[in-house]
Design an enzyme around this catalytic site. Structure first.
Site: not given
Length: 277
Positions: A98, A133, A165, A195, A216
């Protein structure tokens, strides 16, 4: 190639998580001396990734388990194709099955999704990149899978580059303040990416000397206008729910990079099974 020493701990944790104090089912039903042979078979088309990882999984179960690859990482397979053959201790193979499949299916799913995305924009200058992410603890593997599928890696972690950002801008007071501070405090070898959400911010980022400008969540017309405004003075990256966009149209605006978090955070595992002979 993967540095297997770096992912040894990942595999060990995965095995401990799955096995616990022992595989009760296998230990109570299969004689310790029993040997088996099997095949890893693709049940759908896709791009294979993670072969060295599953090899390491079974080495940890029993060093005498023999795994023979019929394809390589990055190979395209069809439903019914044999990916690998395995032979050895039935207890070791059943206990590690597994975990091995979890790695192989997920990484192949990422590689397959990336390969499809890259294919969509192959006739443009744009490159597909991933993001941070990723599944916590699996970043090295998931970013490897993106590269296996033909994509490029964005920052591996926060120390790899400066990406200013919206919240950095708010905390610093302005793009100019943030870029100026970054130039003063960071190593000169690091590029500075900013950004932006508007043409005014693009002007400010260019004036401040940003190396890369991230657009963005802009629509196609805004992206095209932004590329024309930047005019080669910085690399241009399109970002923001790109996995849901018409990537051909995005690439046609002239952007250099398209970053897609969905390559790693929203993935369908490739359907692969281990069948015993």
């Amino acid at each position: 190639m993967l540095n297997m020493d770096m992912i040894d701990e990942i595999i060990s944790k995965a095995l401990f998580e799955d096995i616990g104090t022992g595989d009760i089912t296998t230990l109570s039903t299969i004689p310790a001396e029993q040997r088996i042979r099997g095949r890893f078979i693709s049940k759908e088309p896709g791009v294979v990734c993670g072969l060295e990882v599953i090899k390491k999984v079974f080495e940890k179960m029993d060093k005498e388990i023999a795994l023979t690859f019929e394809v390589n990482d990055g190979s395209r397979v069809n439903a019914g194709d044999i990916i690998a053959k395995i032979e050895g201790s039935a207890v070791g193979i059943l206990t590690g099955e597994r975990v091995a499949l979890n790695f192989l299916q997920r990484l192949s799913g990422i590689a397959t999704k990336t390969a499809h995305t890259v294919e969509v924009i192959k006739d443009t200058k744009a490159r597909i990149t991933d993001t941070r992410k990723t599944t916590p603890g699996l970043r090295i593997l998931e970013k490897y899978a993106v590269k296996t599928g033909g994509g490029a890696n964005h920052r591996f972690n926060l120390s790899d580059g400066i990406l200013i950002k919206d919240n950095h801008i708010k905390a610093a007071g302005s793009i100019t303040n943030a870029v100026t501070a970054a130039r003063s405090n960071a190593p000169h070898t690091l590029k500075i990416e900013v950004e932006v959400e508007s043409m005014a911010q693009i002007d400010e980022a260019l004036e401040a000397g940003a190396d890369i400008i991230m657009l963005d969540n802009m629509d196609l017309d805004a992206m095209k206008a932004a590329v024309e405004k930047i005019a080669g003075h910085a690399l241009v990256e399109a970002s923001g729910n790109m996995g849901d966009k018409d990537l051909q149209a995005v690439a046609a605006t002239g952007v250099d990079l398209i970053s897609i978090g969905a390559l790693t955070h929203t993935v369908k595992a490739m359907d692969i099974s281990l069948r015993f002979e």
